[in-house]
Scaffold this active site. Structure first.
Site, PDB file in Angstrom:
ATOM      1  CB  CYS A  81      -0.943   0.011   1.189  1.00 45.17           C
ATOM      2  SG  CYS A  81      -1.900  -1.494   1.321  1.00 45.17           S
ATOM      3  CG  HIS A 110      -3.287   3.110   2.814  1.00 47.07           C
ATOM      4  ND1 HIS A 110      -3.899   2.725   1.638  1.00 47.07           N
ATOM      5  CD2 HIS A 110      -3.103   1.962   3.530  1.00 47.07           C
ATOM      6  CE1 HIS A 110      -4.084   1.410   1.652  1.00 47.07           C
ATOM      7  NE2 HIS A 110      -3.611   0.932   2.787  1.00 47.07           N
ATOM      8  CG  ASN A 145      -6.396  -1.481   1.777  1.00 50.48           C
ATOM      9  OD1 ASN A 145      -5.786  -1.007   0.816  1.00 50.48           O
ATOM     10  ND2 ASN A 145      -5.780  -1.983   2.832  1.00 50.48           N
TER      11      ASN A 145
END
Ligand code: ACO
Length: 329
Positions: free
Chosen positions: A116, A256, A286
């Site tokens: 990520c 994020h 996500n």
């Protein structure tokens, strides 16, 4: 960093697959419920790639838009970096597949694996190349198809992830604008908290690895949560300090998008109001390397940044890794 030529974002684009998987869809698949998912994560729905779509297809759609917004032709690209942990194939890289699809003949192309944090890692890498004059422009894409490595019988993970791609074109910008600082880091010792075990040289694919479900994401959610809250804070403080700024200088915070509670804890630490924070985890979940660019590009499309605004991006992920950057828009 300030004595080098200023490099910033000159084009943006994003793509998410058409199909939407809602929390109530997931209620039919595993023992979960909308209330649990929303209260623990803030996620309401996520986009899932069609059977024919791989990561390079998502990246391609986002790239076309970014090139159009930069007013650039693919053949003029000099460097392509795709941040991904779900490449089309182990090799060739997704960046090479994309280079061919775009017709960006001759451009250097490689994938970057930092989960990520991959998009911010890629921004830092490309900015360094461009600042020194090694290349004049770069296409940076965060793209992941986590649905392909998610076990949809495991409620601990399957509610958390979605697919997508966000792209930016980097180039020289006027003095005073562009990237001011980066803070990248890793804690490899925590690698086993978040991993995909099989399919590499340590544990090649076999009937046993399939039976043991080792081609799916494994995550120790609680430990990753603690790591995330800690490094979102420390990386943000360090990257601001490197840029000679403090938290009151942030005009837009682009974290994020993994979990609303992690984002809220960072906002509290930075004393930021909601208007200064980009949140779309409710609609995309996500999306790993695509998460920060999807949020950034969406904010740009909504006109949330004006020239000269200070934008702070920060992410964390498998590795374990983190990456933060300060950008003057
Ligand atoms: N529906 C209902 N109940 C569930 C679900 C679900 N989908 N998932 C787990 N539960 C249960 C658990 O089994 C547990 O039950 P138990 O107490 O009987 O064992 C209970 O809910 C609580 O579980 P916790 O793990 O304590 O829940 P927590 O509040 O920590 O939330 C979560 C879990 C959302 C995963 C959180 O820990 C988190 O967000 N962690 C960070 C994950 C992350 O950000 N990953 C990013 C990296 S991804 C990448 O790099 C590819």
């Amino acid at each position: 960093m300030n004595s080098l030529r200023p490099i910033g974002i000159i084009g943006t684009g994003k793509y998410v697959p058409e199909r939407i998987l809602t929390n109530s869809d997931l209620e039919q698949m595993v023992e979960t419920n909308d209330e649990w998912i929303v209260s623990r994560t803030g996620i309401r729905e996520r986009h899932i790639a069609a059977e024919h779509e791989a990561t390079s297809d998502l990246a391609y759609e986002a790239a076309l838009k970014a090139l159009a917004s930069a007013g650039m032709k693919a053949e003029d690209l000099e460097l392509i970096i795709v941040a991904t942990i779900t490449p089309d194939t182990a090799f060739p890289s997704t960046a090479c597949i994309l280079q061919d699809k775009l017709g960006a003949k001759g451009a250097a192309a490689f994938d970057l694996s930092a989960a990520c944090s991959g998009f911010v890692y890629s921004l830092a890498t490309a900015t360094s190349f461009l600042q020194t004059g090694m290349y004049n422009n770069a296409l940076i894409i965060g793209a992941d198809t986590l649905s392909r490595i998610t076990d949809y019988t495991d409620r601990n993970t399957c509610v958390l992830f979605g697919d997508g791609a966000g792209a930016v074109v980097l180039g020289e910008v006027p003095q005073g604008r562009g990237f001011k600082s980066f803070d990248l880091g890793a804690e490899g010792a925590g690698g086993s908290l978040l991993k995909l075990e099989a399919g590499g040289s340590r544990l090649p694919a076999s009937p046993q690895t399939l039976e043991d479900k080792k081609h799916f994401i494994y995550m120790n959610g609680r430990e990753v949560f603690k790591f995330a809250v800690r490094v979102m804070g420390t990386a943000t403080e360090r990257v601001l300090e490197k840029a000679g700024l403090d938290k009151t200088d942030i005009d837009l915070f682009v974290p994020h998008q993994a979990n609303i509670r992690i984002i809220q804890s960072a906002m509290q630490r930075l004393e930021l109001s909601e208007e200064k924070c980009v949140i779309n985890v409710d609609r995309y979940a996500n999306t790993s390397a695509a998460s920060i660019p999807l949020a950034l590009v969406e904010a740009a499309e909504e006109g949330r940044m004006k020239e000269g605004d200070t934008v702070l991006m920060v992410g964390f992920g498998g590795g374990l890794t983190w990456g933060a950057s300060v950008l003057v828009w």
